[in-house]
Design an enzyme around this catalytic site. Structure first.
Site, mmCIF file in Angstrom:
data_model
loop_
_atom_site.group_PDB
_atom_site.id
_atom_site.type_symbol
_atom_site.label_atom_id
_atom_site.label_comp_id
_atom_site.label_asym_id
_atom_site.label_seq_id
_atom_site.Cartn_x
_atom_site.Cartn_y
_atom_site.Cartn_z
ATOM 1 N N TRP A 190 0.872 -1.195 0.000
ATOM 2 C CA TRP A 190 0.000 0.000 0.000
ATOM 3 C C TRP A 190 0.897 1.229 0.000
ATOM 4 O O TRP A 190 2.124 1.097 -0.040
ATOM 5 C CB TRP A 190 -0.938 -0.018 1.222
ATOM 6 N N GLU A 458 -13.478 4.217 -0.426
ATOM 7 C CA GLU A 458 -13.230 5.095 -1.587
ATOM 8 C C GLU A 458 -13.611 4.530 -2.947
ATOM 9 O O GLU A 458 -13.265 5.121 -3.965
ATOM 10 C CB GLU A 458 -11.756 5.529 -1.625
ATOM 11 N N GLU A 554 -11.202 11.133 6.669
ATOM 12 C CA GLU A 554 -9.776 10.950 6.373
ATOM 13 C C GLU A 554 -9.204 12.287 5.953
ATOM 14 O O GLU A 554 -9.785 12.973 5.114
ATOM 15 C CB GLU A 554 -9.561 9.993 5.191
HETATM 16 C C1 BMA Z 1 -6.701 7.171 1.594
HETATM 17 C C2 BMA Z 1 -6.772 5.855 2.304
HETATM 18 C C3 BMA Z 1 -5.676 4.939 1.977
HETATM 19 C C4 BMA Z 1 -4.393 5.657 1.745
HETATM 20 C C5 BMA Z 1 -4.457 7.057 2.250
HETATM 21 C C6 BMA Z 1 -3.217 7.836 2.012
HETATM 22 O O1 BMA Z 1 -7.089 7.124 0.317
HETATM 23 O O2 BMA Z 1 -8.019 5.306 2.127
HETATM 24 O O3 BMA Z 1 -6.012 4.150 0.866
HETATM 25 O O4 BMA Z 1 -3.378 4.967 2.337
HETATM 26 O O5 BMA Z 1 -5.485 7.736 1.643
HETATM 27 O O6 BMA Z 1 -2.958 7.974 0.639
#
Ligand code: BMA
Length: 930
Positions: A190, A458, A554
């Protein structure tokens, strides 16, 4: 007489013992690769990687580029095998099954040369009938795993159209096609983690023999009746052998109360669920379960006994909590086009979600111990977090995770395990997902901490914004999306658990997404649902850069973990910001360059001629930016919880930053390093998530100061629609309150500083705010404003003033030389905050302070130490380290505003005073410049 009783007991026991028997197969197995060149012992639960580590076949997989060096391991096929001895009694049971709580992932299970089953989803429990394969005496079991990357390579070839994306970006150094297999998606790599596509028996494995019925899962649901009493619903899921009807009774008891109920049951293979509805009378005192910061986390043992007509008893104990949860998505205005609210209400109380996002704590899941999970979740609770989103690219966490979350009051927003990709929708895949969703819901449903399920991470946004090239045939991919999340995941959730909100995706527009047909026109809208917000190159210290959503689930910036943490996996020559390994380790494309680009907007870069010292200083710089950026953005969200702007944006009710803890040692978004050490951000979170927050910000030429109070018990208005809603210009938003004032029941809040919530008036908070202007070169404030205030909403502006006026009133000779400091009277105990009046790259007058650790003393509490500091000048971002000592300070990264200060160090291991003293070092911003 004695003889008769004994005979009776023996005969009952014979029946009892014969009616249910479990043989545990955990423990030592043999692990071998495909050509048997490696044949080593391996522990179950576990994976081949940890077997190889334990056997010294490989070194630390996290060391340098070992993830690449060890790529062959994930590309090979591994077999787990062991023998076990059976006596004849087990074969006399009507049903003899092998229960695999978790197989990772594609495998064939063979018992004594007979294939008893196959697996291809690590998130389901497999139960195989093995009776005909077993023999009395020695038996051998093989679990033959396939390489996950090899398996997906094969199935990708068979697909009629590509399931996008075909691969991860090259910076991830990962494997392709994780979306084709029901396995931890991030195990293929990831943007914060390595690729270690594990194989192994990752959960318990055991043989079970039974005659009539075996209890598999117990779920519970609590609902409040209109009269305030509770309805407790308990579902018991069983397996009954073919051709059998199990007659008996089911009994449920709630520990510590008089609640107990028993019903007769008649269970068959097809009709194997028993349900009990228990109306708990009001006379039984039930304490609610509350999230962290709102009250106690009262939990009750729920005992379930299932007894068949032979007297065989199955029993289970789960811990439950009594609470209600709902999501409120009302229109925020009479003008419906400005959207709907999006917030959670627990036990009738509207909550601002404060927290972070959770990824697996290790690439090797067997290394995730209860102690480590506790350390992370306790660290979250210690900085006033109340929520954690279990992100969809990891795992449905271990039971202990949810148990600890229940105990600590951390609400869990649980994604289903789909992330950043499109997924197959062939019949086999959907059947497998159905089994997975059902199994996980039954496992997780009883936890009071779980407040919501969300379809994926997402994927709605990715589809709508064409992240992966799906626009070549949008309809096809959209149909797949609907089949998977609407027709499969959601429909099973509706069958299994309607007791908590379901969100189609994160982010989504909440109910609006569903009304728009499950792929909204703008899943990123600030007017509905939640958003994910990443702005890497904007000035992170300027709140006007950030959008005003209903909830931000997020948002994040990157920083480096400490030098000490990197030392475990870097060579000495890698210890350079621009080293090849440092670049390799950051999977986020251009991540390290980005961090520097952010840094130079805010501060001067360190210039120590020694490159290792410069690297240490740069680590510190990235942590400052990270901490400040998240502070600014989080406070922005908290300030917006009670108002709408002229576009109807606002009433922000959640801030979950990305992300809590690292999976390995690397530059990432985490606030806790691999190993548990708090980065500066985590210390900052203790302040920006504090239940009482003084939050100042620059709004053009003004300074505006908010007080944000979780603990104010104001009652919300269900429909906050005023027919004549006059929006004011954005620069001067009208304080439009989501909340109305009325008396709220008992107030569990603790008072802060000299300011008080009046117990007689729990909806009001009053006191004095002190605003001070300082020149960076003096411990003496230039000027102090004392502002009496009374607030009656959870976020309210109490002071707004023109900065230039303040500067001239105070006698500050130049803006760049000054900063503002805020407190309620006693800065050493109550909340404080400060804002510099210019960025640190242009600031003037800060001296290169000498800060000394003047004394360290053990306290009467074990593993707690007092650390005394002295300083000869004001110093920003003071950073104290306890090198290689596990623990945390009471504060760190702080502004040293007095010439003395006392901190507490909480050691997480036993340590003596001398060792701690020797491990301590301290620095502040100006020490970086030479
Ligand atoms: C978002 C998360 C992760 C990723 C993070 C940082 O999109 O859902 O998929 O690690 O951002 O890019």
């Amino acid at each position: 007489m004695k003889v008769i009783v004994l005979t009776l007991i023996v005969s009952l026991c014979a029946k009892f013992c014969l009616s249910l028997k479990t043989i545990n197969l955990n423990g030592q197995w043999i692990v071998s690769n495909s050509n048997k060149s490696i044949t080593i012992p391996g522990v179950v639960p576990g994976s081949m990687y940890t077997a190889l580590i334990a056997n010294n076949t490989i070194g630390d997989p996290y060391y340098r580029k070992n993830d690449q060096l060890y790529r062959w391991i994930g590309q090979d096929d591994w077999t787990y095998t062991r023998t076990f001895t059976l006596t004849s009694d087990i074969l006399q049971y009507r049903a003899v099954v092998l229960v695999c709580e978790g197989l990772d992932t594609v495998s064939t299970v063979i018992v004594n040369n007979k294939t008893v089953g196959t697996s291809d989803n690590m998130f389901v429990r497999y139960v195989y009938d093995i009776k005909s394969a077993l023999v009395v005496g020695e038996n051998t079991i093989y679990v033959e795993f396939r390489s996950a990357p090899k398996y997906v390579e094969e199935i990708a070839k068979k697909r009629q159209y590509p399931i996008l994306p075909l691969c991860v970006p090259p910076e991830y150094h990962g494997e392709c096609g994780a979306n084709l297999i029901r396995k931890t998606q991030c195990s293929f790599s990831w943007d914060w983690g390595p690729s270690f596509p594990t194989q192994g028996i990752w959960k318990d494995i055991y043989i079970q023999g039974y005659d009539t019925v075996v209890m598999r899962d117990v779920t519970s649901e609590t609902t409040r009746n209109k009269d305030g009493s509770w309805l407790l619903k308990v579902d018991v899921f069983t397996d009954v052998p073919l051709g059998t009807t199990a007659q008996g009774h089911l009994e449920v008891k709630v520990g510590g109360t008089s609640v107990t109920q028993s019903i007769p049951v008649s269970l068959t293979p097809d009709n194997n669920t028993a349900t009990m509805n228990i109306n708990i009378p009001k006379t039984v005192i039930i304490h609610e379960w509350w999230p962290n910061g709102y009250g106690n986390q009262t939990l009750y043992d729920l005992f379930v006994f299932l007894t068949d007509s032979f007297g065989t008893m199955n029993n289970k104990r789960i811990r439950i909590g009594f609470r209600t949860v709902e999501i409120v998505e009302d229109y925020v205005s009479a003008d419906k086009s400005v959207g709907r609210s999006f917030y959670f209400r627990v036990n009738g109380q509207a909550l601002f979600l404060k927290g972070s996002n959770w990824i697996p704590a290790d690439a090797f899941l067997e290394r995730i111990t209860r102690e480590r999970v506790y350390g992370y979740l306790k660290s979250a609770a210690d900085v006033h977090m109340n929520t954690m989103r279990v992100w969809g690219g990891g795992i449905y966490e271990f039971d202990m995770f949810y148990e600890l979350a229940d105990e600590l009051g951390i609400m869990i927003w649980q994604d289903f395990m789909f992330a950043c990709a499109m997924y197959p929708t062939d019949d086999h895949f959907l059947a497998s997902v159905s089994a997975e969703v059902r199994h996980q819901l039954r496992r997780l449903k009883h936890h009071p901490s779980v407040i919501a399920f969300s379809g994926n991470n997402e994927n709605e946004k990715a589809l709508r914004q064409d992240w992966y090239g799906t626009d070549v045939n949008f309809t096809r991919y959209k149909n797949d999306y609907l089949k998977l999340y609407k027709d499969t995941v959601h429909s099973i959730v509706m069958q299994e658990d309607t007791s908590r909100p379901f969100l189609s995706s994160s982010p989504s527009n909440g109910i609006e997404t569903q009304l728009e047909g499950w792929v909204a026109k703008q899943p990123w809208s600030t007017h509905y649902g939640d958003i994910h917000e990443y702005n890497y190159l904007v000035p992170f210290y300027d709140p006007s850069q950030f959008r005003i959503p209903r909830m931000s689930s997020e948002y994040g910036l990157q920083s480096f973990p400490s030098y000490e943490t990197l030392e475990a996996v870097y060579d000495i020559h890698d210890m350079d910001y621009w080293s090849d390994l440092n670049d390799y380790r950051n999977h986020h494309p251009f991540g390290n360059v980005e961090m520097m680009a952010e840094a130079i907007q805010y501060l001067k870069l360190p210039n120590n001629p020694d490159r290792r010292q410069r690297f240490k200083d740069l680590i510190y710089v990235t942590q400052i930016d990270h901490a400040v950026g998240m502070k600014v953005q989080t406070e922005h969200y908290r300030r917006w919880q009670n108002k709408l702007d002229n576009e109807g944006q606002g009433n922000t009710m959640g801030a979950l930053y990305w992300m809590l803890a690292d999976i390995w040692q690397a530059p990432t978004w985490a606030s806790i390093e691999y190993g548990g050490k708090w980065k500066m951000l985590h210390y900052f979170a203790r302040h920006f998530f504090a239940p009482t927050l003084i939050s100042p910000y620059r709004d053009g030429s003004d300074i505006d100061v908010f007080i944000v109070l979780d603990e104010l018990r104001v009652k919300e208005v269900r429909h906050p629609v005023h027919h004549t809603l006059h929006f004011r210009p954005k620069s001067n938003p009208r304080p439009f309150s989501l909340f109305d004032i009325s008396t709220w029941g008992s107030n569990q809040a603790t008072s802060v500083s000299t300011n008080q919530i009046n117990p007689q008036k729990p909806d009001e908070f009053s006191g004095n705010l002190y605003v001070e202007i300082y020149s960076w070169d003096s411990f003496q404030a230039l000027y102090t404003w004392k502002i009496p205030f009374t607030v009656n909403s959870t976020a309210q502006s109490v002071f707004r003033h023109n900065v230039n006026d303040m500067i001239s009133t105070s006698g500050c000779i130049r803006t760049k030389r000054c900063f503002l400091f805020f407190h309620f009277g006693d800065p050493s105990s109550g909340p404080t905050n400060y804002i510099p009046l210019s960025e640190f790259n242009t600031v003037e007058g800060i001296s290169n302070a000498t800060i000394q650790i003047s004394d360290v003393q053990a306290t009467s509490t074990q593993n707690e130490f007092t650390v005394m500091l002295t300083a000869d000048a004001i110093a920003p971002f003071v950073w104290i380290e306890a090198y290689n000592v596990k623990g945390r300070f009471s504060d760190n990264g702080f502004l040293m505003l007095r010439n003395t200060m006392t901190l507490t160090f909480y050691a997480w291991e036993t340590i003596d005073l001398a060792t701690l003293k020797a491990a301590l070092s301290i620095k502040s911003l100006m020490n970086m410049y030479h």
